[in-house]
Design a protein around this motif. Structure first.
Motif: not given
Length: 274
Positions: A128, A183, A199, A202, A205, A208-209, A234-237, A239
């Motif tokens: 990171y 993203f 993304i 990463s 992510e 995750y995405a 942090s990861y996006q909540q 998209y």
């Protein structure tokens, strides 16, 4: 004329990078001789890890263009990648010492010049890094600049950014950049895929995405995107999903000036708002 680094998010730590060697437009010469064997090895490790995750998660446009970065065993020379890129879409790469202010950034994009940070993270930042480094900028952003439609979209964003800067609307336009170029998700042959550089570069992510049931994924809509705040730590909540790069380009064709005036009167959405 002295140039100063940009401030990233709410961080109180000044961005790294030697801004003393930057020209008035914030560009500099890539000091290729300064990279150590450890730097090249780190780039190779990052490249290998990310490229292994791409099948089934990344846009096929990105996967097809990735080899155009050149040898993965070492940090690329920007002028070599830039030559191939210019032949493909008339874009060029320029080195910068780190994050740069909005107006110079928009100006470079509007002139089809993509700024690439020329330093690489430390081994301790393998998983990171807060600021974009050369791996993020090259691996994450540059492959899709070989796509003519996406390349035109990024230039249009730069042109719009110069206008937004004059109108005091950069925050709203920055959200569009964040949720598309950094993203963004795209639907290809009915399947969800990632095309945003944040993304794609990463380690965690990407899966995750595309696959996690946790975040919400909304159809890309300019007004909602510009009203939605985002996370930088942090990861996006949330998209936003586009159906094609052609759709992305078309959505940004209108003059945003009246839109900015309208959006200023409306409340913002939290990063996790439904």
């Amino acid at each position: 004329m002295a140039v100063n680094p940009a401030v990233y998010g709410a961080s109180t730590r000044p961005p790294r990078g030697d801004y003393g060697r930057a020209a008035d437009d914030y560009t500099c010469t890539q000091d290729y001789a300064a990279y150590t064997a450890q730097d090249h090895a780190l780039y190779h490790r990052l490249y290998e890890r990310q490229s292994a995750q791409l099948p089934g998660l990344a846009s096929q446009h990105f996967i097809d263009a990735l080899p155009l970065l050149g040898a993965k065993e070492r940090i690329p020379r920007l002028e070599e990648v830039s030559e191939r890129l210019y032949r493909a879409t008339r874009w060029q790469l320029v080195a910068v010492p780190g994050l740069i202010p909005e107006a110079p950034f928009f100006t470079l994009l509007a002139n089809r010049k993509f700024p690439v940070t020329d330093w690489i993270r430390t081994p301790a930042e393998f998983d990171y890094i807060v600021e974009p480094d050369i791996f993020h900028d090259l691996f994450g952003h540059v492959p899709l600049l070989f796509n003519p439609v996406f390349a035109d979209y990024v230039q249009r964003y730069g042109q719009g950014g110069l206008k937004a800067h004059q109108l005091g609307a950069c925050e709203m336009l920055a959200r569009l950049y964040w949720y598309t170029i950094e993203f963004g998700l795209i639907r290809e042959h009915g399947a969800l895929r990632a095309y945003g550089a944040g993304i794609l570069s990463s380690a965690g992510e990407l899966a995750y995405a595309v696959r996690s049931p946790e975040p919400q994924r909304l159809p890309l809509q300019i007004e909602r995107t510009m009203r939605t705040r985002y996370k930088i730590d942090s990861y996006q909540q949330t998209y936003f999903v586009t159906e094609s790069f052609e759709q992305l380009f078309a959505l940004t064709a209108p003059d945003f000036t009246p839109l900015y005036a309208c959006l200023r009167k409306l409340p913002e959405f939290a990063a996790d708002a439904h």
